[in-house]
Design an enzyme around this catalytic site. Structure first.
Site: not given
Ligand code: NAD
Length: 453
Positions: A132-133, A156-157, A206-207, A228-229, A262, A357
């Protein structure tokens, strides 16, 4: 989850709108439609697909003010940044699409015995799952290369920002054939169902925890995965650094998007000989970071996306202070989802705020005695997304930068590379990557066709 998903404004708590949730047991049908649509879409060349998609860029730019406002109301970031996100993606879409098409053009090779052509063919159906960022940019940076590579996409947002993602997909769908880009709405259940469905590839941002779950689930079908984390980016400030510039960067990169980036600066290691001066300048510069509703023109720092994220950040601050961290600035007047930009000093590396994080508006300043210590502490993390070094002697700063175990390292600047560079995480911040010729090719299956000479 109920049949509709209501998107809340994190600044006011008011509903912004709602979308229908996609029942998990209907996701297979969505994927089947994507597979059927892929046959014609995949038959075009990458250059033809880029031509089809390019006009969507102008459409995004034309609606940047309206969509930027929706983005801000749904996600909370300052309006100018919301508009900038839409405009930036729109303005670069045509060029990005062409860059991907160029990267995927067939290549010919030969040796004494063999002529070969390396083709970059579509995988089939690509699931794109996003956070969401940066609720428009994150879908954009994966949807565009996936499409140009000839895949059809099921997006899938994040359940926090479905409206702006839907608006984005609608704009692209104005120029795309039916079912080439579809969207499913929901939270982790829908994400899991999509990963388990008959997709060939999963591109995820995401995470780290979700990335691990996706990789595990994808293993059964050996599906291609790009992750991409998260990050725990260090900033190393050497004794000869320009303190003014380093402090300015530290403030901007710790508090931009309320720290929900991130590649936010999450740990600052500053040479002890300049640490007090550096902290003082950061405190003075905090005045340039007023907190408030992103729709208020004066705001530079918006809210946390939700109460869970707010509680996580406040808990990290409280635990650090209880373990001896010093509140250098901020640390109070938090309300609703708003956290006042906070600078902490006297941190040690065992504190949770130095290990996990944060994703919030906190700058953590730790002091070091020599460069070897700074490098060892900066690298003491499973994450490895970005890193930054500030130093006056550029060659020395570059040699320190080369020792940092991250995917993207900036010297006297942020970590992002020149255009055409990959967006890449090292260690547990990434698994595969995108951006750049090599990154674009990860959305395609290489096939080598050879004949004798
Ligand atoms: P998240 O991992 O909680 O959720 C991301 C997406 O995954 C959402 O759409 C969510 O619904 C979905 N999801 C959740 N569980 C799932 C599962 N088991 N299977 C499939 N999908 C699932 O992350 P978030 O809170 O939305 O975003 C913040 C994180 O994203 C931070 O860690 C941040 O560092 C990271 N991030 C990384 C980059 C990068 O480029 N490396 C960029 C932006 C954000």
């Amino acid at each position: 989850m109920s049949a509709t998903l209501t998107s809340l404004n994190p600044s006011t708590g008011e509903p912004v709108g709602e979308v229908p949730v996609t029942p998990s047991d209907r996701i297979a049908e969505v994927v089947a439609r994507a597979r059927a649509a892929q046959i014609e879409w995949g038959a075009l060349t990458a250059a033809q697909r880029a031509e089809v998609l390019a006009p969507a860029g102008e459409k995004l730019v034309a609606r940047a003010d309206e969509l930027g406002e929706l983005l801000t109301r749904e996600m909370g970031k300052p309006l100018r940044e919301g508009i900038g996100e839409v405009r930036g993606c729109g303005a670069s879409l045509a060029a990005t699409a062409k860059e991907v098409a160029d990267a995927l053009a067939p290549e010919t090779l030969e040796d004494d015995h063999t002529f070969s052509t390396v083709h970059h063919d579509p995988f089939g159906v690509c699931a794109v799952i996003t956070p969401w960022n940066f609720p428009l940019a994150m879908p954009h940076w994966m949807v565009v290369p996936a499409l140009i590579a000839g895949n059809t996409v099921v997006l899938k947002p994040s359940e926090e920002t479905p409206l702006i993602a839907q608006a984005y997909a609608d704009v692209l769908s104005e120029v795309l054939p039916a079912n080439v880009l579809q969207i499913v709405h929901g939270a982790d259940d829908q994400g899991k169902a999509l990963v388990a469905a008959d997709v060939d590839m999963i591109a995820f941002t995401g995470s780290r925890a979700t990335g691990q779950a996706i990789l595990g689930s994808a293993a059964a079908g050996l599906k291609r995965v790009i992750l991409e984390l998260g990050g725990k980016d260090p900033l190393v400030v050497l004794d000869d650094a320009d303190i003014e510039k380093a402090a300015k960067f530290a403030v901007m990169n710790s508090f931009r998007n309320a720290g929900q980036v991130c590649v936010s600066t999450e740990r600052i290691f500053v040479d002890e000989s300049i640490a007090s001066q550096f902290e003082d300048r950061m405190v003075e510069m905090l005045e340039t970071m007023p907190v408030g509703d992103g729709m208020d023109e004066a705001s530079r720092v918006g809210p946390m996306i939700n109460a869970t994220q707010r509680d996580h950040v406040l808990r990290q601050i409280d635990d650090a202070v209880a373990s001896g961290a010093r509140v250098v600035a901020g640390g109070k007047d938090h309300h609703d989802n708003f956290i006042h930009p906070t600078i902490l000093g006297d941190l040690n590396d065992d504190m949770g705020i130095m290990r996990d994080e944060t994703f919030g508006p906190v700058a953590c300043v730790a002091r070091f005695k020599d460069v070897d210590e700074a490098v060892a502490r900066a690298n003491d993390t499973p994450y490895g997304l970005g890193a930054v070094v500030f130093g006056g002697d550029e060659d020395r700063a570059l040699s320190v930068a080369r020792r940092l175990d991250a995917g993207m390292i900036g010297v006297n600047k942020g970590c992002g590379g020149a255009s055409g560079s990959p967006w890449v995480g090292a260690k547990q911040s990434g698994y595969g990557y995108h951006g750049s010729k090599a990154g674009h090719r990860q959305f395609a299956q290489a096939r080598v066709l050879s004949r004798a000479k």
